[in-house]
Scaffold this motif. Structure first.
Motif, PDB file in Angstrom:
ATOM      1  N   VAL B 189       0.834  -1.188   0.000  1.00  0.00           N
ATOM      2  CA  VAL B 189       0.000   0.000   0.000  1.00  0.00           C
ATOM      3  C   VAL B 189       0.877   1.250   0.000  1.00  0.00           C
ATOM      4  N   GLY B 190       0.752   2.050  -1.047  1.00  0.00           N
ATOM      5  CA  GLY B 190       1.463   3.324  -1.132  1.00  0.00           C
ATOM      6  C   GLY B 190       0.518   4.442  -0.721  1.00  0.00           C
ATOM      7  N   VAL B 191       0.955   5.307   0.168  1.00  0.00           N
ATOM      8  CA  VAL B 191       0.101   6.390   0.651  1.00  0.00           C
ATOM      9  C   VAL B 191       0.843   7.718   0.511  1.00  0.00           C
ATOM     10  N   GLY B 192       0.149   8.721   0.006  1.00  0.00           N
ATOM     11  CA  GLY B 192       0.683  10.080  -0.036  1.00  0.00           C
ATOM     12  C   GLY B 192      -0.197  10.968   0.812  1.00  0.00           C
ATOM     13  N   ILE B 193       0.399  11.711   1.728  1.00  0.00           N
ATOM     14  CA  ILE B 193      -0.377  12.615   2.579  1.00  0.00           C
ATOM     15  C   ILE B 193       0.205  14.023   2.404  1.00  0.00           C
ATOM     16  N   GLY B 194      -0.685  14.988   2.124  1.00  0.00           N
ATOM     17  CA  GLY B 194      -0.259  16.380   2.032  1.00  0.00           C
ATOM     18  C   GLY B 194      -0.114  16.870   0.611  1.00  0.00           C
ATOM     19  N   GLY B 195       0.514  18.026   0.461  1.00  0.00           N
ATOM     20  CA  GLY B 195       0.678  18.653  -0.843  1.00  0.00           C
ATOM     21  C   GLY B 195      -0.654  19.141  -1.386  1.00  0.00           C
ATOM     22  N   THR B 196      -0.854  18.919  -2.677  1.00  0.00           N
ATOM     23  CA  THR B 196      -2.120  19.230  -3.345  1.00  0.00           C
ATOM     24  C   THR B 196      -2.717  17.903  -3.799  1.00  0.00           C
ATOM     25  N   MET B 197      -3.845  17.942  -4.489  1.00  0.00           N
ATOM     26  CA  MET B 197      -4.472  16.671  -4.863  1.00  0.00           C
ATOM     27  C   MET B 197      -3.513  15.795  -5.662  1.00  0.00           C
ATOM     28  N   GLU B 198      -2.927  16.364  -6.730  1.00  0.00           N
ATOM     29  CA  GLU B 198      -2.071  15.536  -7.587  1.00  0.00           C
ATOM     30  C   GLU B 198      -0.751  15.200  -6.896  1.00  0.00           C
ATOM     31  N   LYS B 199      -0.283  16.079  -6.012  1.00  0.00           N
ATOM     32  CA  LYS B 199       0.971  15.800  -5.310  1.00  0.00           C
ATOM     33  C   LYS B 199       0.796  14.567  -4.410  1.00  0.00           C
ATOM     34  N   ALA B 200      -0.355  14.492  -3.736  1.00  0.00           N
ATOM     35  CA  ALA B 200      -0.615  13.344  -2.862  1.00  0.00           C
ATOM     36  C   ALA B 200      -0.614  12.049  -3.676  1.00  0.00           C
ATOM     37  N   ALA B 201      -1.233  12.100  -4.861  1.00  0.00           N
ATOM     38  CA  ALA B 201      -1.281  10.910  -5.722  1.00  0.00           C
ATOM     39  C   ALA B 201       0.123  10.520  -6.190  1.00  0.00           C
ATOM     40  N   MET B 202       0.932  11.523  -6.524  1.00  0.00           N
ATOM     41  CA  MET B 202       2.313  11.264  -6.962  1.00  0.00           C
ATOM     42  C   MET B 202       3.126  10.627  -5.832  1.00  0.00           C
ATOM     43  N   LEU B 203       2.923  11.142  -4.623  1.00  0.00           N
ATOM     44  CA  LEU B 203       3.655  10.583  -3.469  1.00  0.00           C
ATOM     45  C   LEU B 203       3.253   9.129  -3.240  1.00  0.00           C
ATOM     46  N   ALA B 204       1.954   8.862  -3.389  1.00  0.00           N
ATOM     47  CA  ALA B 204       1.458   7.492  -3.152  1.00  0.00           C
ATOM     48  C   ALA B 204       2.080   6.520  -4.147  1.00  0.00           C
ATOM     49  N   LYS B 205       2.157   6.935  -5.399  1.00  0.00           N
ATOM     50  CA  LYS B 205       2.746   6.063  -6.426  1.00  0.00           C
ATOM     51  C   LYS B 205       4.234   5.850  -6.151  1.00  0.00           C
ATOM     52  N   LYS B 206       4.923   6.935  -5.834  1.00  0.00           N
ATOM     53  CA  LYS B 206       6.369   6.845  -5.577  1.00  0.00           C
ATOM     54  C   LYS B 206       6.647   5.971  -4.347  1.00  0.00           C
ATOM     55  N   ALA B 207       5.726   6.027  -3.376  1.00  0.00           N
ATOM     56  CA  ALA B 207       5.899   5.240  -2.138  1.00  0.00           C
ATOM     57  C   ALA B 207       5.982   3.743  -2.440  1.00  0.00           C
ATOM     58  N   LEU B 208       5.341   3.319  -3.537  1.00  0.00           N
ATOM     59  CA  LEU B 208       5.353   1.887  -3.890  1.00  0.00           C
ATOM     60  C   LEU B 208       6.755   1.414  -4.263  1.00  0.00           C
TER      61      LEU B 208
END
Lengths: 185, 281
Positions: B189-208
């Motif tokens: 499970v990749g999770v992105g918290i913070g930033g803006t909407m797309e930043k959170a999604a980018m963080l979640a993907k990168k977390a994987l």
């Protein structure tokens, strides 16, 4: 864990009635592949009252879009795709006589109702075990919708294809029963 | 200034596509193996055993471990002192994907238009490319083939700051457990918290792509990762959704500063075939 039951396609009503959610099976015989795009075309063809490119009556459809075969292979990696995307189409095909479905993940109530109404069975193959599953495929051949590439309908000859009965023709659903047993919160 | 040719970039991308599809990282495999020891369900143990056999076969026979060889996400970190010569960097990457998916017998899983003309592009292009400029004179390329089944179960929500830690936990746990057997659990499970909407999604993907099971360096986020993981695994979903203890193998959270009004949370799920391969030029 239950003994493995060896079964053959096409699935007869007698075989289907003998299968229960939680049984492990090894399937031998002919099955057809089909995913979203192929299902959409099949159902459109039925709606138009035209003949289908493959006979669905009595058959089993495996939800898969395989990798291309290497020169020494019958087929490339070929694990199941998520079945829920076929929920819109399956009741129509089950009413046309389709008897078996192989995929992964839960089905909605309208599919389960159609399975009970038509005596059909839903098997799960292991998602992500595509290289293991490919070893049970002896022959693969595109029989319809070639333009769809990996989504074309293939006719597969399989020997001891490993599956788990996840929803039986009485509507028992291992996706509900299984997690219930282990739920702690 | 260092010169890197587009031809070299294409060659590297091609080989990374094959490497990622055939050879699962040892870190992910080790987590799956440890899942086998924790699993109590008979089906769960059988399934994890088959997954481990599958990894071995794919690696030895140089065949795709999963037929869903993904839409190809490519992260590029380009040094400020690198000069790409011989053409367009992006086109060189697409060409590498085109070649890799053909020479490697990988499935072509991209349609040209998402809504009106869902026609297969027949070579898995275009790749989804993210460029990041960094100091130095090296070029890092990471190829992440991302499967559709797990991607479909991902979600993003703009929480209110008052939702706090509990709100974040509930959203992640709900997203993963409601996905049930669909994303091929056990998942990462990749999770992105913070930033803006797309930043959170980018963080979640990168977390994987973080080393599997490695905790966030901030103890607050590390604790949140382990609490969320525990809660997910109490759900009973289990391997392939058939019941068991091991629904997720790891939760990776990445964070970023955010707006005073905001608490964006994105959850990007990956199946057990959590694939990525990288090279530095």
């Amino acid at each position: 864990m239950a003994q493995i039951k060896k079964i053959n396609t096409p699935l007869t009503e007698e075989i289907i009635e003998s299968l229960h959610a939680g049984d492990r099976v090894a399937i031998t015989g002919v099955i057809y592949t089909g995913r979203d795009a192929a299902h959409k075309r099949l159902v459109q063809t039925i709606a138009e009252g035209k003949p289908l490119p493959v006979e669905i009556n009595g058959q089993t459809i495996y939800y898969v879009g395989p990798c291309p075969a290497k020169p020494n292979q019958a087929i490339g990696s070929c694990g199941p795709t998520t079945s829920g995307r076929m929920d819109t189409y399956s009741p129509i095909l089950l009413d046309q006589g389709q008897k078996g479905m192989i995929g992964k993940g839960p089905r909605n109530q309208s599919v389960i109702d159609a399975m009970k109404r038509n005596k059909a069975v839903y098997f799960a193959a292991i998602g992500g075990a595509g290289a293991v599953i490919a070893r049970t495929v002896r022959k693969a051949q595109v029989v319809a919708y070639e333009d769809l590439g990996p989504e074309a309908i293939h006719r597969l000859e399989v020997v001891d294809f490993p599956c788990i009965v996840v929803i039986d023709c009485a509507g028992n659903d291992l996706y509900k029963i299984g997690p219930e047993k282990f739920r702690q919160a | 200034m260092k010169e890197i040719s587009t031809q070299k970039i294409t060659e590297v991308v091609e080989s990374l596509c094959l490497e990622a599809a055939y050879n699962l990282g040892q870190d992910v495999e080790a987590l799956i193996r440890s899942g086998l020891a924790k699993e109590e369900s008979e089906f769960g143990k059988y399934i994890i055993g088959q997954i481990l056999d599958n990894i071995e076969i794919a690696r030895n026979e140089k065949t795709a471990m999963c037929q869903d060889t993904g839409i190809t996400v490519v992260y590029v970190e380009i040094g400020q002192d690198v000069h790409v010569v011989g053409g367009s960097l992006q086109e060189a990457i697409h060409e590498g994907v085109r070649k890799g998916y053909t020479s490697g017998y990988l499935r072509k899983s991209v349609v040209a238009d998402p809504l009106f003309k869902r026609i297969n592009t027949k070579d898995n292009t275009p790749a989804v490319i993210y460029l990041d400029m960094v100091p130095g004179e090296s070029l890092k390329i990471m190829v992440v083939p991302k499967g559709g089944g797990s991607e479909n179960m991902s979600a993003i929500k703009m929480l209110k700051p008052s939702d706090g830690v509990d709100g974040v936990k509930d959203f992640i746990v709900q997203t993963v457990t409601q996905a049930g057997g669909n994303p091929c659990p056990p998942v990462i499970v990749g999770v992105g918290i913070g930033g803006t909407m797309e930043k959170a999604a980018m963080l979640a993907k990168k977390a994987l792509t973080r080393q599997a099971g490695k905790a966030n360096e901030d103890p607050n986020y590390a604790r949140l990762e382990s609490e969320v993981l525990e809660k997910i695994n109490l759900s009973g979903v289990g391997p392939q959704g058939l019941g068991g203890r091991v629904t997720a193998l790891a939760v990776h959270i990445e964070d970023f500063p955010t707006h005073i009004a905001a608490l964006p949370v994105a959850v990007n799920i990956n199946c057990h075939a959590s694939r990525h391969a990288e090279a530095i030029l």
